[in-house]
Design a protein around this motif. Structure first.
Motif, PDB file in Angstrom:
ATOM      1  N   LEU A  42     -10.279  -3.982   4.466  1.00  0.00           N
ATOM      2  CA  LEU A  42      -9.588  -3.083   5.389  1.00  0.00           C
ATOM      3  C   LEU A  42      -8.328  -2.485   4.760  1.00  0.00           C
ATOM      4  N   SER A  43      -8.368  -2.286   3.466  1.00  0.00           N
ATOM      5  CA  SER A  43      -7.240  -1.658   2.791  1.00  0.00           C
ATOM      6  C   SER A  43      -7.284  -0.146   3.032  1.00  0.00           C
ATOM      7  N   ILE A  48     -10.380   6.170   1.706  1.00  0.00           N
ATOM      8  CA  ILE A  48     -10.413   6.009   3.161  1.00  0.00           C
ATOM      9  C   ILE A  48      -9.658   7.153   3.830  1.00  0.00           C
ATOM     10  N   ALA A  49      -8.552   7.549   3.256  1.00  0.00           N
ATOM     11  CA  ALA A  49      -7.768   8.655   3.815  1.00  0.00           C
ATOM     12  C   ALA A  49      -8.603   9.927   3.851  1.00  0.00           C
ATOM     13  N   TRP A  68      -1.534   5.736  11.255  1.00  0.00           N
ATOM     14  CA  TRP A  68      -2.942   5.974  10.935  1.00  0.00           C
ATOM     15  C   TRP A  68      -3.485   5.047   9.841  1.00  0.00           C
ATOM     16  N   PRO A  69      -2.698   4.681   8.826  1.00  0.00           N
ATOM     17  CA  PRO A  69      -3.225   3.745   7.823  1.00  0.00           C
ATOM     18  C   PRO A  69      -3.675   2.401   8.399  1.00  0.00           C
ATOM     19  N   VAL A  70      -3.200   2.063   9.596  1.00  0.00           N
ATOM     20  CA  VAL A  70      -3.666   0.830  10.248  1.00  0.00           C
ATOM     21  C   VAL A  70      -5.023   1.063  10.894  1.00  0.00           C
ATOM     22  N   VAL A  75     -11.762   2.456  11.444  1.00  0.00           N
ATOM     23  CA  VAL A  75     -12.621   3.584  11.795  1.00  0.00           C
ATOM     24  C   VAL A  75     -13.701   3.781  10.738  1.00  0.00           C
ATOM     25  N   ALA A  76     -13.301   3.787   9.480  1.00  0.00           N
ATOM     26  CA  ALA A  76     -14.263   3.983   8.392  1.00  0.00           C
ATOM     27  C   ALA A  76     -15.285   2.855   8.348  1.00  0.00           C
ATOM     28  N   ALA A  77     -14.816   1.617   8.481  1.00  0.00           N
ATOM     29  CA  ALA A  77     -15.720   0.460   8.417  1.00  0.00           C
ATOM     30  C   ALA A  77     -16.707   0.463   9.569  1.00  0.00           C
TER      31      ALA A  77
END
Length: 370
Positions: A42-43, A48-49, A68-70, A75-77
């Protein structure tokens, strides 16, 4: 040797095969059927951005850039893992924007989700809503696996009545048809002639030949529909803990403070509240009203996440938010959705003894021609 005189070792020899047979009758869990996968990293990385940039555009007015980085790694996963699992995510209008706009495949009110659940091809349904909604999806999709990220996501309306209560009502009012709000347990639905939602309750009531109808458990929904029909409506004192907190005096103060504001109410509110609203309707009806009329300033008398979800699509509308949150809906979060996909929990099961009758009441509602 007769069984009653057998030694303990002999008894164990006799019972062992039966114990094994009982064990084999246990249905495998969702985790056993689909397997548990490793929780993804979850980095927040540049990849991811880039992967989530288009989704952040939908929610950036509600989620600050530094937060948003949290959210983005979850969301991606979730979006990757739901595809790998062959899962579809259903989200109610009251879910938070990062769920509603970023991971949900199907969104809507109770009726829309109930209908769309029957059209889902995916083998796994993740229900982002409260427990009765997940139960309804299971009733309509008995062969599918239905998961809810947090089984504690309940409902004050659902908790206000039991199947035994309905049986007693039917004894007291023999022959009177029972219309039950979908915000109820499967046990209650099983005692019901037909279900309804806030968007179709009038059509359901009018479809019945009886001049008297039990409309349960939401007292205010029943009182509001009673104003629109010539039928005698019998009620039950169940209330939504979000909508019952609104008062007519509160809304009048908003009108005074914001001249020209349009107030749109939900029929789970007290009739006095609906009386001072400019429009009243289900969550889908409220959304359609705002989209069609585009008022310059509006107040939605409902759970406040819905205003945020509409505002994301209608940036030109100014939403005044008297924020009443549903604590049950807010139990559903991105981390819990991811956990559901990773470990295949928490599975929603309905007792077969009541599932058939409960399903019939829901199907009558879904199939009602309006």
């Amino acid at each position: 040797m007769p069984p009653e005189t057998a030694e303990m070792e002999g008894v164990m020899t006799v019972l062992a095969p039966h114990a094994a047979a009982v064990e084999t009758l246990r249905a495998p869990t969702a985790a056993e059927r689909f397997g548990v996968v490793e929780k993804p990293d979850l980095s927040f990385t540049p990849d991811i951005a880039r992967e989530t940039e288009h989704l952040y555009e939908k929610v950036k007015q509600f989620i600050p850039a530094f937060e948003w980085p949290v959210y983005a790694p979850y969301v991606a996963a979730i979006n990757r893992l739901k595809k790998e699992r062959g899962a579809v995510i259903l989200a109610h209008n009251y879910q938070t924007p990062e769920i509603f706009h970023c991971v949900a495949d199907i969104v809507g009110d109770s009726l829309q989700l109930a209908r769309d659940a029957t059209k889902v091809d995916a083998e796994i349904i993740i229900q982002c809503g409260v427990h009765f909604m997940a139960e309804t999806s299971k009733l309509l999709n008995p062969e599918k696996t239905v998961l809810i990220p947090d089984s504690r996501a309940g409902c004050s309306l659902s908790d206000s009545i039991t199947g035994e209560d309905v049986r007693l009502l039917k004894q007291r009012y023999p022959g009177v048809p029972v219309v039950t709000y979908v915000n109820t347990s499967a046990d209650v639905k099983a005692e019901t002639d037909i279900c309804c939602t806030s968007s179709n309750v009038l059509a359901v009531v009018e479809s019945l030949e009886s001049d008297t109808v039990l409309c349960i458990p939401d007292e205010y929904l029943a009182l509001n529909v009673a104003r629109q029909t010539n039928k005698k409506i019998l009620t039950w004192k169940g209330h939504c803990e979000v909508h019952e907190r609104f008062t007519a005096a509160e809304l009048l103060s908003y009108k005074e403070a914001h001249p020209g504001i349009e107030i749109i109410g939900h029929p789970e509110c007290h009739p006095d509240v609906i009386e001072v609203c400019d429009f009243a309707g289900s969550t889908s009806g409220m959304i359609n009203y705002v989209k069609d009329h585009r008022p310059s300033r509006v107040l939605l008398v409902t759970e406040c996440s819905m205003a945020s979800n509409i505002q994301a699509e209608l940036p030109g509308v100014d939403f005044v938010k008297p924020c009443n949150l549903c604590p049950h809906m807010k139990r559903i979060t991105l981390p819990k959705i991811l956990d559901s996909l990773v470990s295949m929990t928490e599975e929603v099961l309905v007792d077969p003894a009541i599932a058939g009758r409960a399903r019939l009441a829901v199907e009558r509602m879904v199939n009602l021609k309006q």
